[in-house]
Motif scaffolding. Structure first.
Motif, PDB file in Angstrom:
ATOM      1  N   GLU A 143       0.821  -1.211   0.000  1.00  0.00           N
ATOM      2  CA  GLU A 143       0.000   0.000   0.000  1.00  0.00           C
ATOM      3  C   GLU A 143       0.854   1.260   0.000  1.00  0.00           C
ATOM      4  O   GLU A 143       0.461   2.281  -0.568  1.00  0.00           O
ATOM      5  N   LEU A 144       2.009   1.210   0.672  1.00  0.00           N
ATOM      6  CA  LEU A 144       2.928   2.337   0.735  1.00  0.00           C
ATOM      7  C   LEU A 144       4.330   1.847   0.381  1.00  0.00           C
ATOM      8  O   LEU A 144       4.674   0.696   0.653  1.00  0.00           O
ATOM      9  N   VAL A 145       5.115   2.727  -0.195  1.00  0.00           N
ATOM     10  CA  VAL A 145       6.502   2.394  -0.533  1.00  0.00           C
ATOM     11  C   VAL A 145       7.399   3.470   0.060  1.00  0.00           C
ATOM     12  O   VAL A 145       7.195   4.667  -0.185  1.00  0.00           O
ATOM     13  N   GLY A 146       8.369   3.062   0.875  1.00  0.00           N
ATOM     14  CA  GLY A 146       9.248   4.016   1.542  1.00  0.00           C
ATOM     15  C   GLY A 146      10.644   4.019   0.945  1.00  0.00           C
ATOM     16  O   GLY A 146      11.180   2.969   0.590  1.00  0.00           O
ATOM     17  N   THR A 147      11.248   5.192   0.858  1.00  0.00           N
ATOM     18  CA  THR A 147      12.613   5.316   0.345  1.00  0.00           C
ATOM     19  C   THR A 147      13.653   5.027   1.426  1.00  0.00           C
ATOM     20  O   THR A 147      14.818   5.378   1.287  1.00  0.00           O
ATOM     21  N   ALA A 170      10.631  10.261  -8.728  1.00  0.00           N
ATOM     22  CA  ALA A 170      10.472   9.205  -9.731  1.00  0.00           C
ATOM     23  C   ALA A 170       9.351   8.247  -9.341  1.00  0.00           C
ATOM     24  O   ALA A 170       8.558   7.819 -10.189  1.00  0.00           O
ATOM     25  N   LEU A 171       9.275   7.897  -8.074  1.00  0.00           N
ATOM     26  CA  LEU A 171       8.209   7.007  -7.608  1.00  0.00           C
ATOM     27  C   LEU A 171       6.847   7.677  -7.722  1.00  0.00           C
ATOM     28  O   LEU A 171       5.866   7.066  -8.155  1.00  0.00           O
ATOM     29  N   ALA A 172       6.778   8.948  -7.345  1.00  0.00           N
ATOM     30  CA  ALA A 172       5.513   9.672  -7.438  1.00  0.00           C
ATOM     31  C   ALA A 172       5.056   9.766  -8.891  1.00  0.00           C
ATOM     32  O   ALA A 172       3.857   9.604  -9.191  1.00  0.00           O
ATOM     33  N   GLU A 173       5.982  10.013  -9.801  1.00  0.00           N
ATOM     34  CA  GLU A 173       5.635  10.101 -11.213  1.00  0.00           C
ATOM     35  C   GLU A 173       5.177   8.761 -11.770  1.00  0.00           C
ATOM     36  O   GLU A 173       4.454   8.713 -12.767  1.00  0.00           O
ATOM     37  N   ALA A 174       5.590   7.665 -11.114  1.00  0.00           N
ATOM     38  CA  ALA A 174       5.151   6.328 -11.508  1.00  0.00           C
ATOM     39  C   ALA A 174       3.862   5.931 -10.785  1.00  0.00           C
ATOM     40  O   ALA A 174       3.473   4.757 -10.812  1.00  0.00           O
ATOM     41  N   SER A 175       3.222   6.896 -10.142  1.00  0.00           N
ATOM     42  CA  SER A 175       1.953   6.681  -9.420  1.00  0.00           C
ATOM     43  C   SER A 175       2.098   5.719  -8.250  1.00  0.00           C
ATOM     44  O   SER A 175       1.170   4.978  -7.922  1.00  0.00           O
ATOM     45  N   VAL A 176       3.266   5.722  -7.619  1.00  0.00           N
ATOM     46  CA  VAL A 176       3.510   4.920  -6.430  1.00  0.00           C
ATOM     47  C   VAL A 176       3.318   5.816  -5.202  1.00  0.00           C
ATOM     48  O   VAL A 176       3.927   6.891  -5.131  1.00  0.00           O
ATOM     49  N   VAL A 178       4.419   7.157  -2.262  1.00  0.00           N
ATOM     50  CA  VAL A 178       5.768   7.078  -1.700  1.00  0.00           C
ATOM     51  C   VAL A 178       5.859   7.831  -0.379  1.00  0.00           C
ATOM     52  O   VAL A 178       5.430   8.975  -0.255  1.00  0.00           O
ATOM     53  N   VAL A 179       6.431   7.152   0.609  1.00  0.00           N
ATOM     54  CA  VAL A 179       6.740   7.756   1.897  1.00  0.00           C
ATOM     55  C   VAL A 179       8.229   8.067   1.895  1.00  0.00           C
ATOM     56  O   VAL A 179       9.064   7.163   1.834  1.00  0.00           O
ATOM     57  N   ALA A 180       8.564   9.334   1.928  1.00  0.00           N
ATOM     58  CA  ALA A 180       9.966   9.743   1.891  1.00  0.00           C
ATOM     59  C   ALA A 180      10.584   9.529   3.267  1.00  0.00           C
ATOM     60  O   ALA A 180      10.064  10.002   4.268  1.00  0.00           O
ATOM     61  N   ALA A 198       5.691  13.391  -2.441  1.00  0.00           N
ATOM     62  CA  ALA A 198       5.625  12.421  -1.345  1.00  0.00           C
ATOM     63  C   ALA A 198       4.216  12.347  -0.760  1.00  0.00           C
ATOM     64  O   ALA A 198       3.539  13.368  -0.591  1.00  0.00           O
ATOM     65  N   PHE A 199       3.784  11.136  -0.458  1.00  0.00           N
ATOM     66  CA  PHE A 199       2.507  10.902   0.226  1.00  0.00           C
ATOM     67  C   PHE A 199       2.618  11.338   1.684  1.00  0.00           C
ATOM     68  O   PHE A 199       1.712  11.946   2.247  1.00  0.00           O
ATOM     69  N   ALA A 200       3.753  11.013   2.307  1.00  0.00           N
ATOM     70  CA  ALA A 200       4.051  11.393   3.689  1.00  0.00           C
ATOM     71  C   ALA A 200       5.568  11.400   3.831  1.00  0.00           C
ATOM     72  O   ALA A 200       6.290  10.938   2.943  1.00  0.00           O
ATOM     73  N   VAL A 201       6.061  11.940   4.934  1.00  0.00           N
ATOM     74  CA  VAL A 201       7.503  12.001   5.173  1.00  0.00           C
ATOM     75  C   VAL A 201       7.800  11.480   6.572  1.00  0.00           C
ATOM     76  O   VAL A 201       7.099  11.842   7.536  1.00  0.00           O
ATOM     77  N   VAL A 202       8.830  10.648   6.671  1.00  0.00           N
ATOM     78  CA  VAL A 202       9.289  10.131   7.964  1.00  0.00           C
ATOM     79  C   VAL A 202      10.575  10.851   8.358  1.00  0.00           C
ATOM     80  O   VAL A 202      11.510  10.938   7.561  1.00  0.00           O
ATOM     81  N   VAL A 203      10.615  11.359   9.568  1.00  0.00           N
ATOM     82  CA  VAL A 203      11.839  11.935  10.129  1.00  0.00           C
ATOM     83  C   VAL A 203      12.118  11.222  11.442  1.00  0.00           C
ATOM     84  O   VAL A 203      11.210  11.054  12.270  1.00  0.00           O
ATOM     85  N   GLY A 204      13.348  10.800  11.631  1.00  0.00           N
ATOM     86  CA  GLY A 204      13.700  10.090  12.846  1.00  0.00           C
ATOM     87  C   GLY A 204      14.800  10.768  13.635  1.00  0.00           C
ATOM     88  O   GLY A 204      14.542  11.544  14.564  1.00  0.00           O
ATOM     89  N   THR A 205      16.043  10.503  13.254  1.00  0.00           N
ATOM     90  CA  THR A 205      17.206  10.953  14.015  1.00  0.00           C
ATOM     91  C   THR A 205      17.174  12.439  14.332  1.00  0.00           C
ATOM     92  O   THR A 205      17.483  12.847  15.464  1.00  0.00           O
ATOM     93  N   SER A 206      16.790  13.266  13.382  1.00  0.00           N
ATOM     94  CA  SER A 206      16.843  14.718  13.586  1.00  0.00           C
ATOM     95  C   SER A 206      15.790  15.224  14.558  1.00  0.00           C
ATOM     96  O   SER A 206      15.807  16.392  14.932  1.00  0.00           O
ATOM     97  N   ILE A 207      14.879  14.358  14.972  1.00  0.00           N
ATOM     98  CA  ILE A 207      13.879  14.733  15.972  1.00  0.00           C
ATOM     99  C   ILE A 207      14.101  13.992  17.281  1.00  0.00           C
ATOM    100  O   ILE A 207      13.993  14.584  18.363  1.00  0.00           O
ATOM    101  N   THR A 208      14.455  12.710  17.205  1.00  0.00           N
ATOM    102  CA  THR A 208      14.366  11.859  18.395  1.00  0.00           C
ATOM    103  C   THR A 208      15.690  11.304  18.913  1.00  0.00           C
ATOM    104  O   THR A 208      15.682  10.566  19.891  1.00  0.00           O
ATOM    105  N   GLU A 209      16.823  11.643  18.295  1.00  0.00           N
ATOM    106  CA  GLU A 209      18.079  11.001  18.700  1.00  0.00           C
ATOM    107  C   GLU A 209      19.079  12.033  19.227  1.00  0.00           C
ATOM    108  O   GLU A 209      19.884  12.570  18.475  1.00  0.00           O
TER     109      GLU A 209
END
Length: 230
Positions: A143-147, A170-176, A178-180, A198-209
């Motif tokens: 359902e979702l594809v993450g980079t 590229a993924l968005a242009e292919a109608s995928v 994509v979760v960046a 991007a459908f949504a964006v994930v941020v980790g280290t720069s917020i929680t580490e």
């Protein structure tokens, strides 16, 4: 099954801690996740069954569950259906898995793994490293594809320290859908990912580490020369 449209345009916060970090505790991770959702995170991404269970007790937003395992000296994200089932039982709403097309000795084929996890009745987020893998994962039903894994496997398309915005585009242009994810360090980079489709964006280290953030700021520390007058 959750309504994935609720995540469109949202910020997902990855709440994880590396081995050896004093934050690597279910209760602490749950508190970090709760703080992120209080600030407006649309969902959280959590590693391990015990952490997912602890977070589920404290947040109502969707949880993307993963289980990182080392097999044959390589790290894999949710390598078996049994791992996925345990995450779902702990409270995960979405399960993410390694859907790269690299050799998988000792683990199920990506085709079997992805379909097996979908059979659990929950959405799948396929973590990939290039356009080919992303399109293939979508064809298999992700359902979702993450980079997430761009630049971390044998594919050399992004060895910089920056997010792989070209892959998002590229993924968005292919109608995928994509979760960046991967190496986001600033709001401007998040905005660039959304602008790229991007459908949504994930941020980790720069917020929680805080350990990684402290090291980043320490690079600005002046080099002191012994004997220089104060």
């Amino acid at each position: 099954m959750i309504e994935l449209e609720t995540l469109r345009g949202g910020l997902i916060v990855s709440c994880q801690a590396p081995d050896g970090s004093p934050l690597r505790d279910p209760g602490i991770i749950a508190a970090i996740a709760e703080a992120a959702t209080m600030a407006g995170a649309a969902a959280v991404r959590i590693n391990s069954v015990s952490h997912v269970a602890a977070v589920r007790e404290r947040v109502r937003v969707p949880i993307i569950g993963i289980e990182k395992k080392t097999i044959n000296d390589a790290q894999w994200i949710t390598p078996t259906v049994d791992h996925a089932r345990a995450l779902v039982d702990a409270g995960a709403d979405i399960v993410a898995l390694d859907a790269t097309r690299r050799p998988r000795p000792g683990t199920p084929r990506v085709e079997d793994l992805l379909r097996g996890i979908r059979d659990l009745g929950i959405p799948v987020m396929a973590d990939i490293d290039n356009l080919e893998a992303g399109i293939y994962a979508r064809e298999l039903g992700a359902e979702l594809v993450g980079t997430t894994l761009s630049g971390y496997t044998s594919h050399p398309q992004n060895r910089t320290g920056d997010p792989d915005i070209p892959l998002v585009r590229a993924l968005a242009e292919a109608s995928v859908p994509v979760v960046a994810e991967g190496r986001f360090k600033s709001p401007a980079e998040v905005a660039a990912a959304f602008a790229a489709g991007a459908f949504a964006v994930v941020v980790g280290t720069s917020i929680t580490e805080p350990m990684a953030l402290t090291r980043r700021f320490l690079t600005a520390q002046p080099t002191l020369t012994k004997g220089v007058a104060e």
